[in-house]
Enzyme design. Structure first.
Site, mmCIF file in Angstrom:
data_model
loop_
_atom_site.group_PDB
_atom_site.id
_atom_site.type_symbol
_atom_site.label_atom_id
_atom_site.label_comp_id
_atom_site.label_asym_id
_atom_site.label_seq_id
_atom_site.Cartn_x
_atom_site.Cartn_y
_atom_site.Cartn_z
ATOM 1 N N SER A 249 152.372 100.683 35.207
ATOM 2 C CA SER A 249 150.974 101.849 36.291
ATOM 3 C C SER A 249 150.738 101.454 37.133
ATOM 4 O O SER A 249 150.909 99.837 37.933
ATOM 5 C CB SER A 249 150.442 102.441 35.063
ATOM 6 O OG SER A 249 149.989 100.739 34.388
ATOM 7 N N LYS A 250 149.444 101.805 37.236
ATOM 8 C CA LYS A 250 148.180 101.586 38.675
ATOM 9 C C LYS A 250 147.703 100.170 38.129
ATOM 10 O O LYS A 250 147.966 99.071 39.244
ATOM 11 C CB LYS A 250 147.468 102.070 39.284
ATOM 12 C CG LYS A 250 147.832 103.450 39.325
ATOM 13 C CD LYS A 250 147.366 104.832 39.951
ATOM 14 C CE LYS A 250 148.109 105.448 40.780
ATOM 15 N NZ LYS A 250 148.246 106.699 39.626
ATOM 16 N N ARG A 251 147.846 99.498 36.999
ATOM 17 C CA ARG A 251 146.829 98.263 36.726
ATOM 18 C C ARG A 251 147.781 97.624 37.229
ATOM 19 O O ARG A 251 147.702 96.470 37.775
ATOM 20 C CB ARG A 251 146.948 98.426 35.074
ATOM 21 C CG ARG A 251 146.300 99.580 34.754
ATOM 22 C CD ARG A 251 145.775 98.945 33.139
ATOM 23 N NE ARG A 251 147.298 99.442 32.466
ATOM 24 C CZ ARG A 251 148.091 98.466 31.851
ATOM 25 N NH1 ARG A 251 147.697 97.018 31.632
ATOM 26 N NH2 ARG A 251 148.533 98.881 31.045
ATOM 27 N N HIS A 252 149.225 98.086 37.648
ATOM 28 C CA HIS A 252 149.802 96.844 38.028
ATOM 29 C C HIS A 252 150.032 96.709 39.597
ATOM 30 O O HIS A 252 151.121 95.601 39.906
ATOM 31 C CB HIS A 252 151.316 96.841 37.382
ATOM 32 C CG HIS A 252 151.617 96.609 35.604
ATOM 33 N ND1 HIS A 252 151.788 97.463 35.102
ATOM 34 C CD2 HIS A 252 151.439 96.161 35.050
ATOM 35 C CE1 HIS A 252 151.560 97.590 34.193
ATOM 36 N NE2 HIS A 252 151.012 96.164 33.450
ATOM 37 N N GLY A 253 149.713 97.688 39.729
ATOM 38 C CA GLY A 253 149.532 97.812 41.502
ATOM 39 C C GLY A 253 150.365 98.943 42.010
ATOM 40 O O GLY A 253 149.875 99.939 41.468
#
Length: 487
Positions: A249-253
Site C-alpha cells: 500500500s502507499k505506506r510502503h512507498g
RNA sequence: GGCCCCAUCGUCUAGGGGUUAGGACACAGGCUUUUCAAGCCUGCGACACGGGUUCGAUUCCCGUUGGGGCUACCA
C-alpha cells in the site's frame, strides 16, 4: 484453442503495482502463445468511477511496453464494446434467462434490512450470509427498476468444485455460499455476473486474477453452469506484499507504476522485476529482457505464495539495465529529467549534446536510478556554491593546502587538458612538491567538483574544461582563505 | 466467528524421498583503485513446529502454529 487473455481493471484509481503485475502475466502468456491481449474496463460501479483512470491505466501499459490487441477505441476489436457499461443489454438478456429458468430471483430487501440481518448474525456468531428472504417470493422485477436486485440461487446442499490451474481442484460446501447479487438496483451487473458473461463472449481462454478471488470462484463456476457455458481456465496469482508483509500500500512507498517512471526507473527494468515476483523461469539468470521472458513464460511456474516487493533489488536491477544501455540511449532517457532540472533546454542548449553525452558516460556505472544523476552530476551543469564541512576536513586539510592548490593551478594552466597530459601534470607537480599524488588529487577533486566522490578525476576535469577548472580552483582558494580568517 | 489459500536464508527464489539444500538482492570482508561506483573473490544466512508413511523426509499425508484473503446492491 487460441489463447485470449484479458486484463480487466476497474477505473477506480491508479494503476497499482499488483494489478499491473497481473497484466504482465496476461501479456506474457498472450505473447508466448501468439495469442491476444485484451483490455476490458470493468466500470460497473458508477459511484467509484474516477475520471482519467482509464487513460492512466493505458498509459502505464504503454510505458511498460505492453501493446494491447483489443480494447476500448481507438484500439478496437471484434468482441467489443470493451467497457462493461456499454454491454448492459447483454447482461440483462442473461438475467431474463436465469429468471425464466428459475436460477435467479428478484429481491426487494432493503439495505437496512440487510444491515440488521448482518448485525444479528454477527451478534449470534452465526455465518454471515443472506437469509434467502425473497428466494421463494417470486417477485416481479426488471433490471434497473430501482426496486429490485437480481439474486443468484445457490443450489441447496452439495458441494462445488472448481479448478485453479496452480492449486488444482478446490471444493467448498454450497451451504457456505450465499445468494449473491447479479444485477444491482441501478441495473448494472456485479463483477461476478458481468465478468462471467464477458469472459465467455470475448472467448477468453485464461483468467489471471489476484488470489483474493479464490473464495468467490465457486460462485462463478455455478453461474457458468446455470448459464450453460464453459468457464475459462482460472489462474489465481499471489499478491504482492510490502516489506512488513502486509498487502502493498502507499505506506510502503509508491504503488502507482507511473510513479516509478518519475523516480527514475527504466520500464524494462520494472517489467523484468515485476515479472519475477511470483514467477520465475527456473534458471539462475534474473536479468531477463522482454524477449526472454516471453520465451520462458509458463503458467506452471507461477508461485502460490505471496511475495514481498523489495525495492532494493529493483534498484540493483535498474542499475544493471542502466549499465547495459549505450550512452546515446541513456542520454535520451536522461534528457526529460535534465530539462526538468533546467540543466539543458530542449535543444541541449547551452551545452550541446556532445558535452551532455560525455558527462553521462562518466556516470553510467554510478547510477541505479536516473534521478540520481541530479545529486551526482550537478557540478557539470551548475556552479559550486561552497563545500561541506566533512569534505573540507577530508580533502582540504593540512597547513599547506593553499600551496598545493596553487601549484596544481599553475601546472594545469599550462596543460592542454588531454587525459595523459593532465595526469602527468598533476603527478609531476606532486613530485616537485615532494608529496604523494593523493595530496593533490583529493583537493583538486573537491575544488573542481564540490564533492569527494565521483568519476575518475582526470576525466572529470577534462570534461569540465580548463576555464571552469581554473576558476573553481580560484574559488576554492578564496573560500579557504575566507573561512580561515573567520575561524 | 465461518469458509478458503499459503509456508525454503532478512527479501526474491531453485530444488525435491537419499543434495556439502543452489542462485540473486541486501549485509560483512578482500582484490582493484586518486575518490565514489562498477567488476571479481570470500563470508554470513533457510527447509515454522508436532505426528505419521518410509530403510530414509525439507520433499508425501494429517494436525498445530503463523501469515493472507473472502464473508458488499466494490472490484
Amino acid at each position: 484453442m487460441s489463447i485470449r487473455v484479458r486484463f480487466a481493471p476497474s477505473p477506480t484509481g491508479q494503476p497499482h503495482v499488483g494489478v499491473i503485475r497481473t497484466a504482465i502475466f496476461d501479456w506474457l502468456l498472450a505473447r508466448h502463445f501468439n495469442g491476444r491481449f485484451i483490455l476490458r474496463i470493468e466500470d460497473t460501479d458508477r459511484s467509484r468511477y474516477v475520471e482519467g483512470a482509464v487513460e492512466e491505466i493505458i498509459g502505464a501499459l504503454k510505458w511498460l511496453g505492453m501493446d494491447i490487441d483489443e480494447g476500448p477505441e481507438p484500439i478496437g476489436g471484434d468482441h467489443g464494446p470493451y467497457f462493461q457499461s456499454e454491454r448492459l443489454e447483454l447482461y440483462h438478456r442473461y438475467a431474463d434467462f436465469l429468471v425464466e429458468s428459475g436460477k435467479a430471483y428478484w429481491c426487494k430487501c432493503s439495505a437496512e434490512r440487510l444491515e440488521e440481518l448482518r448485525a444479528g448474525q454477527e451478534a449470534q456468531k452465526q455465518d454471515i450470509k443472506y437469509d434467502n428472504y425473497c428466494r421463494e417470493a417470486h417477485l416481479k422485477g426488471a433490471p434497473g427498476d430501482g426496486l429490485h436486485v437480481l439474486r443468484f440461487k445457490i443450489p441447496e446442499g452439495g458441494t462445488t468444485t472448481f479448478r485453479d490451474e496452480l492449486r488444482g481442484d478446490i471444493t467448498v460446501e454450497n451451504s457456505t455460499l450465499d445468494d449473491l447479487v447479479l444485477i444491482k438496483r441501478d441495473g448494472f451487473p456485479t463483477y461476478h455476473f458481468a465478468s462471467c458473461i464477458d469472459d465467455h463472449h470475448m472467448a477468453i481462454s485464461h483468467v489471471f486474477r489476484g488470489e483474493e478471488w479464490i473464495s468467490s470462484a465457486p460462485k462463478h463456476k455455478l453461474i457458468y453452469e446455470a448459464i450453460g457455458i464453459e468457464p475459462p481456465k482460472f489462474v489465481h496469482v499471489p499478491v504482492i506484499l510490502g516489506t512488513d508483509k502486509k498487502k502493498l500500500s502507499k505506506r510502503h512507498g509508491a504503488t502507482n507504476v507511473l510513479e516509478y517512471k518519475n523516480m527514475g526507473y527504466l520500464p524494462e527494468a520494472l517489467f523484468n522485476f515485476l515479472a519475477l515476483i511470483g514467477w520465475n523461469p527456473g534458471g539462475d539468470e534474473e536479468i531477463l529482457p522482454r524477449e526472454r521472458l516471453i520465451e520462458a513464460f509458463s503458467i506452471e511456474r507461477i508461485n502460490t505464495s505471496a511475495g514481498v516487493f523489495d525495492i532494493e533489488k529493483l534498484d540493483w536491477m535498474n542499475g544493471a539495465y542502466i549499465r547495459a544501455l549505450d550512452i546515446g540511449e541513456l542520454t535520451d532517457r536522461l534528457k526529460p529529467f535534465m530539462t526538468e532540472w533546467r540543466w539543458i533546454g530542449v535543444e541541449w542548449e547551452p551545452w550541446g549534446r556532445d558535452y551532455v553525452e560525455s558527462v553521462v558516460a562518466l556516470f553510467q556505472e554510478r547510477l541505479n536510478r536516473l534521478t540520481e544523476m541530479r545529486e551526482k552530476a550537478f557540478y557539470f551543469f551548475e556552479e559550486i556554491k561552497g563545500f561541506e564541512v566533512s569534505d573540507v576536513a577530508k580533502s582540504f586539510k593540512g597547513e599547506d593546502i593553499l600551496v598545493r592548490l596553487r601549484a596544481v593551478r599553475n601546472a594545469l594552466e599550462d596543460c592542454d587538458f588531454s587525459l595523459d597530459k593532465l595526469e602527468s601534470a598533476v603527478r609531476d607537480t606532486a613530485e616537485t612538491l615532494g608529496v604523494g599524488a593523493g595530496k593533490l588529487i583529493h583537493p583538486l577533486r573537491l575544488a573542481a567538483s564540490g564533492t569527494t566522490g565521483g568519476p575518475s578525476l582526470f576525466e572529470l576535469i577534462k570534461t569540465l574544461g580548463k576555464d571552469r577548472v581554473l576558476a573553481r580552483i580560484d574559488f576554492a582558494i578564496a573560500w579557504i582563505e575566507k573561512n580561515r580568517l573567520e575561524s
